[in-house]
Each structure stands twice: as structure tokens, then as C-alpha cells.
Motif scaffolding. Structure first.
Motif, PDB file in Angstrom:
ATOM      1  N   VAL A  68      11.271   8.863  -6.871  1.00  0.00           N
ATOM      2  CA  VAL A  68       9.906   8.374  -6.675  1.00  0.00           C
ATOM      3  C   VAL A  68       9.052   9.474  -6.050  1.00  0.00           C
ATOM      4  O   VAL A  68       9.460  10.102  -5.068  1.00  0.00           O
ATOM      5  N   ARG A  69       7.881   9.689  -6.601  1.00  0.00           N
ATOM      6  CA  ARG A  69       6.973  10.722  -6.108  1.00  0.00           C
ATOM      7  C   ARG A  69       5.932  10.071  -5.190  1.00  0.00           C
ATOM      8  O   ARG A  69       4.981   9.449  -5.655  1.00  0.00           O
ATOM      9  N   LEU A  70       6.136  10.223  -3.887  1.00  0.00           N
ATOM     10  CA  LEU A  70       5.241   9.590  -2.914  1.00  0.00           C
ATOM     11  C   LEU A  70       4.092  10.488  -2.495  1.00  0.00           C
ATOM     12  O   LEU A  70       3.221  10.057  -1.745  1.00  0.00           O
ATOM     13  N   THR A  71       4.089  11.712  -2.951  1.00  0.00           N
ATOM     14  CA  THR A  71       3.004  12.624  -2.601  1.00  0.00           C
ATOM     15  C   THR A  71       1.907  12.545  -3.658  1.00  0.00           C
ATOM     16  O   THR A  71       2.085  11.956  -4.718  1.00  0.00           O
ATOM     17  N   GLY A  72       0.778  13.170  -3.354  1.00  0.00           N
ATOM     18  CA  GLY A  72      -0.309  13.230  -4.325  1.00  0.00           C
ATOM     19  C   GLY A  72      -1.015  11.906  -4.486  1.00  0.00           C
ATOM     20  O   GLY A  72      -1.535  11.332  -3.526  1.00  0.00           O
ATOM     21  N   SER A  73      -0.987  11.338  -5.697  1.00  0.00           N
ATOM     22  CA  SER A  73      -1.820  10.182  -6.008  1.00  0.00           C
ATOM     23  C   SER A  73      -1.066   8.860  -6.008  1.00  0.00           C
ATOM     24  O   SER A  73      -1.534   7.896  -6.631  1.00  0.00           O
ATOM     25  N   TYR A  74       0.086   8.783  -5.337  1.00  0.00           N
ATOM     26  CA  TYR A  74       0.778   7.489  -5.274  1.00  0.00           C
ATOM     27  C   TYR A  74      -0.145   6.455  -4.633  1.00  0.00           C
ATOM     28  O   TYR A  74      -0.699   6.674  -3.560  1.00  0.00           O
ATOM     29  N   PHE A  75      -0.342   5.325  -5.295  1.00  0.00           N
ATOM     30  CA  PHE A  75      -1.343   4.341  -4.871  1.00  0.00           C
ATOM     31  C   PHE A  75      -0.737   3.128  -4.176  1.00  0.00           C
ATOM     32  O   PHE A  75      -1.295   2.593  -3.232  1.00  0.00           O
ATOM     33  N   GLY A  76       0.407   2.667  -4.651  1.00  0.00           N
ATOM     34  CA  GLY A  76       1.022   1.479  -4.063  1.00  0.00           C
ATOM     35  C   GLY A  76       1.926   0.799  -5.070  1.00  0.00           C
ATOM     36  O   GLY A  76       2.228   1.342  -6.136  1.00  0.00           O
ATOM     37  N   ALA A  77       2.368  -0.408  -4.734  1.00  0.00           N
ATOM     38  CA  ALA A  77       3.323  -1.126  -5.576  1.00  0.00           C
ATOM     39  C   ALA A  77       2.990  -2.605  -5.616  1.00  0.00           C
ATOM     40  O   ALA A  77       2.290  -3.128  -4.734  1.00  0.00           O
ATOM     41  N   THR A 135       0.832  -1.198   0.000  1.00  0.00           N
ATOM     42  CA  THR A 135       0.000   0.000   0.000  1.00  0.00           C
ATOM     43  C   THR A 135       0.867   1.247   0.000  1.00  0.00           C
ATOM     44  O   THR A 135       2.070   1.201   0.304  1.00  0.00           O
ATOM     45  N   ALA A 136       0.251   2.378  -0.297  1.00  0.00           N
ATOM     46  CA  ALA A 136       0.981   3.643  -0.276  1.00  0.00           C
ATOM     47  C   ALA A 136       1.525   3.936   1.114  1.00  0.00           C
ATOM     48  O   ALA A 136       2.619   4.492   1.270  1.00  0.00           O
ATOM     49  N   GLY A 137       0.754   3.560   2.152  1.00  0.00           N
ATOM     50  CA  GLY A 137       1.175   3.828   3.517  1.00  0.00           C
ATOM     51  C   GLY A 137       2.438   3.103   3.933  1.00  0.00           C
ATOM     52  O   GLY A 137       3.114   3.507   4.890  1.00  0.00           O
ATOM     53  N   GLU A 138       2.794   2.027   3.240  1.00  0.00           N
ATOM     54  CA  GLU A 138       4.010   1.285   3.564  1.00  0.00           C
ATOM     55  C   GLU A 138       5.262   1.949   3.015  1.00  0.00           C
ATOM     56  O   GLU A 138       6.382   1.561   3.372  1.00  0.00           O
ATOM     57  N   GLY A 139       5.090   2.931   2.139  1.00  0.00           N
ATOM     58  CA  GLY A 139       6.241   3.647   1.615  1.00  0.00           C
ATOM     59  C   GLY A 139       7.144   2.760   0.775  1.00  0.00           C
ATOM     60  O   GLY A 139       6.713   1.769   0.193  1.00  0.00           O
ATOM     61  N   LEU A 140       8.428   3.114   0.746  1.00  0.00           N
ATOM     62  CA  LEU A 140       9.390   2.408  -0.092  1.00  0.00           C
ATOM     63  C   LEU A 140      10.186   1.345   0.660  1.00  0.00           C
ATOM     64  O   LEU A 140      10.865   0.534   0.027  1.00  0.00           O
ATOM     65  N   ALA A 141      10.088   1.323   1.974  1.00  0.00           N
ATOM     66  CA  ALA A 141      10.942   0.434   2.768  1.00  0.00           C
ATOM     67  C   ALA A 141      10.856  -1.032   2.352  1.00  0.00           C
ATOM     68  O   ALA A 141      11.879  -1.713   2.270  1.00  0.00           O
ATOM     69  N   TRP A 188       0.261   5.067  -9.710  1.00  0.00           N
ATOM     70  CA  TRP A 188      -0.364   6.309  -9.252  1.00  0.00           C
ATOM     71  C   TRP A 188      -1.792   6.376  -9.791  1.00  0.00           C
ATOM     72  O   TRP A 188      -2.069   5.942 -10.912  1.00  0.00           O
ATOM     73  N   GLY A 189      -2.688   6.927  -8.980  1.00  0.00           N
ATOM     74  CA  GLY A 189      -4.075   7.090  -9.389  1.00  0.00           C
ATOM     75  C   GLY A 189      -5.008   6.644  -8.279  1.00  0.00           C
ATOM     76  O   GLY A 189      -4.683   6.729  -7.095  1.00  0.00           O
ATOM     77  N   THR A 190      -6.169   6.159  -8.665  1.00  0.00           N
ATOM     78  CA  THR A 190      -7.164   5.651  -7.718  1.00  0.00           C
ATOM     79  C   THR A 190      -7.426   4.184  -8.020  1.00  0.00           C
ATOM     80  O   THR A 190      -7.023   3.678  -9.074  1.00  0.00           O
ATOM     81  N   SER A 191      -8.138   3.506  -7.119  1.00  0.00           N
ATOM     82  CA  SER A 191      -8.352   2.072  -7.283  1.00  0.00           C
ATOM     83  C   SER A 191      -9.019   1.729  -8.612  1.00  0.00           C
ATOM     84  O   SER A 191      -8.706   0.707  -9.223  1.00  0.00           O
ATOM     85  N   ASP A 192      -9.922   2.575  -9.074  1.00  0.00           N
ATOM     86  CA  ASP A 192     -10.616   2.272 -10.322  1.00  0.00           C
ATOM     87  C   ASP A 192      -9.998   2.970 -11.533  1.00  0.00           C
ATOM     88  O   ASP A 192     -10.442   2.769 -12.661  1.00  0.00           O
ATOM     89  N   HIS A 193      -8.959   3.785 -11.327  1.00  0.00           N
ATOM     90  CA  HIS A 193      -8.296   4.438 -12.455  1.00  0.00           C
ATOM     91  C   HIS A 193      -6.840   4.722 -12.103  1.00  0.00           C
ATOM     92  O   HIS A 193      -6.494   5.795 -11.605  1.00  0.00           O
TER      93      HIS A 193
END
Length: 295
Positions: free
Chosen positions: A195-204, A146-152, A162-167
Motif C-alpha cells: 500500500v502506498r501511503l505517501t503522496g496522494s493517498y486519500f482514504g478508504a 481518512t488518510a490520517g488514520e492509516g491502515l490500522a 488516491w487523488g483529491t476529493s473532487d478527483h
């Protein structure tokens, strides 16, 4: 006089050698002492390679393929890389981006076209055909973050979205050390970026390049929504644009649904979407064979 000169110069010449040897010994000791680690080497701004350990051989090959395109100065081209087979193609004009007016003249990749090409080169198979959403939700998922887990927790070769779950509108390949290789936007060439973690970063997502665990079935129909719970009233998560292979973890009896001339109360849980879908839209019997019941 010659002997004196040599004697005088000897300490001067030996001093830097001694310092180098001492520094090397101290570095070696620090490397093996508990709780210590050598300082990571700083990457140059355009350094395109795995910048952290842990990548699989396939991920390393995918990065190498993407970095070849960076070194070649390949253009971003909207729609590029989505031909019948992986590889650069001429782009299209993006109706929402005036900067794309020259993309039909440019042989290159858009973001998902580059990812497709890189992993096709890495595996010898076209395993990530599709747009950013299709690639992020691929049934070839080893791990998801998830985005909350960051890059670690990420490793080189993971795909960032990047984006939303449906887009999901953008995807890139992680290099490690906070850097990524991407096809970013019209008017630019493929590049290495922070890596841009702000804004619409969604996850990996980490790509499973080997055998896929669990039953894989295909959806049918267009615009079929997955749901946050096995009920029509539950929140929408993602809509399949068309028939899509999906991994099914389990199935259960829940809300009865009538659609497309069928009625069924069985829903399946799709771990790659973290969502549910009515079995009406899964090819196969009303209750899938070989799929366990959800607890």
C-alpha cells in the motif's frame, strides 16, 4: 553391538522431537497468556488472499475474485471492466498515457473495473458500477477512513483511494498486512502491491453489501457540486458527473438558492461525501419526506 548402537542413537533421535514438543507447548502457552499474540505469518510477495482477520464473507469473496484475475495473468486495460455487465473488456487508449497504446488489444480491467467485477462476483449484484470516485463515494458505505488514520482500522476487502476529493484517480482492494490487489497502470498485469501511503493517498471505505441504512435518493443534472457547508460560497467538495444515488442523513433550512428555475432554502447533508447539497438537485419535494431535520 546392535543394542549398544540403538541405545547410543536413541538420545540423538529424541532430542529434536523433545525440542519440537517444548516449542509447541510454549507457543500454545504464549497464545493464551494475556498481552501476548502469536507472530503473524509473513506473506509471500505474490500472496493474494486475506492477510488479516476480520473480513466479512462478502469481502473475502471479492478478494478471491480479484485474486483469480491476478493468478490468470489478466492485463491492466484502461477503461476495461466497464461494459454493460461486470467482467473483463478490451481497453481504450488513454490520451494522457503513451503506455496505453496496446490497451485496445488487451482484455482486462482498469482499477475501478476490477473493483466492480470483484464485488459483483461477491454479491451477485452490480453494486459498484462506475469510476474510482463513484465507488469511493458509494451510498453503500459501512465505514469511512481518512488518510490520517492509516491502515490500522482497515480490514481486508476495504477500498483504498488516491487523488483529491473532487478527483479520485485510483482505487484498490486492501488485503491486510499493508498489502493490496490492484490494476495499476497500462503495460502491466494485475498485481499484489504494498500500500502506498505517501503522496496522494486519500482514504478508504468499507463496502456495505447488505441493506443500506438511511434514505437514499437520486440527484439530477450534471456537474452538481457538493459543499463543505450549506452555502454557495462554501468550499467545493465533489461534483456529481450525472444522476447519482446518494444517502441523506438530515436536512435543514439555510441559504436560499435559485437554480434551474427553482428557489429553495433547504439543504441536505450527505454523510458519504461529508458535504451538503441544495435540495434543488435532489429528486423529490422541496423538503424531502422521511428525512429528519439536522440538529
Amino acid at each position: 553391538m546392535i543394542r549398544r548402537s540403538l541405545i547410543r542413537r536413541t538420545p540423538i533421535h529424541r532430542t529434536p522431537i523433545r525440542r519440537t514438543l517444548i516449542a509447541g507447548v510454549l507457543g500454545a502457552l504464549l497464545a493464551v497468556l494475556p498481552g501476548t499474540s502469536p507472530a503473524p505469518a509473513l506473506a509471500a510477495a505474490d500472496d493474494c488472499r486475506p492477510l488479516a482477520p476480520g473480513a466479512s464473507p462478502a469481502a473475502e469473496r471479492a478478494i478471491a475474485a480479484a485474486c483469480e484475475e491476478v493468478a490468470a495473468g489478466t492485463w491492466y486495460a484502461w477503461g476495461g471492466g466497464h461494459g454493460p455487465a461486470p467482467g473483463p473488456t478490451y481497453g481504450k487508449v488513454d490520451p494522457e498515457d503513451p503506455a496505453s497504446e496496446h490497451d485496445p488489444e488487451r482484455l482486462g480491467f482498469d482499477c475501478s473495473g476490477l473493483v466492480r467485477h470483484a464485488y459483483a462476483r461477491a454479491t451477485g449484484e452490480d453494486i459498484l458500477d462506475g469510476v474510482a470516485s463513484t465507488q469511493y463515494y458509494t451510498h453503500r458505505t459501512a465505514e469511512r477512513f481518512t488518510a490520517g488514520e492509516g491502515l490500522a482500522p482497515l480490514l481486508p476487502g476495504d477500498l483504498l483511494a488516491w487523488g483529491t476529493s473532487d478527483h479520485l484517480r485510483h482505487i484498490a482492494i486492501y488485503l491486510g498486512a499493508g498489502r493490496m490487489v490492484e490494476a495499476r497502470r497500462s503495460g502491466t498485469r494485475l498485481t499484489v502491491s504494498d500500500v502506498r501511503l505517501t503522496g496522494s493517498y486519500f482514504g478508504a471505505v468499507r463496502v456495505q453489501t447488505g441493506p443500506v441504512p438511511g434514505p437514499v435518493v437520486s440527484t439530477w443534472g450534471n456537474g452538481v457540486w457538493t459543499k463543505a457547508a450549506p452555502a454557495l460560497s462554501a468550499a467545493r467538495v465533489y461534483a456529481f458527473p450525472g444522476p447519482t444515488p446518494v444517502r441523506v442523513r438530515c436536512q435543514k433550512h439555510a441559504e436560499r438558492v435559485t437554480a434551474e428555475g427553482y428557489t429553495n432554502d433547504v439543504w441536505s447533508y450527505l454523510p458519504d461525501y461529508r458535504a451538503w447539497v441544495t435540495n434543488i438537485y435532489l429528486k423529490g419535494p422541496a423538503r424531502l419526506d422521511g428525512v429528519p431535520a439536522c440538529p
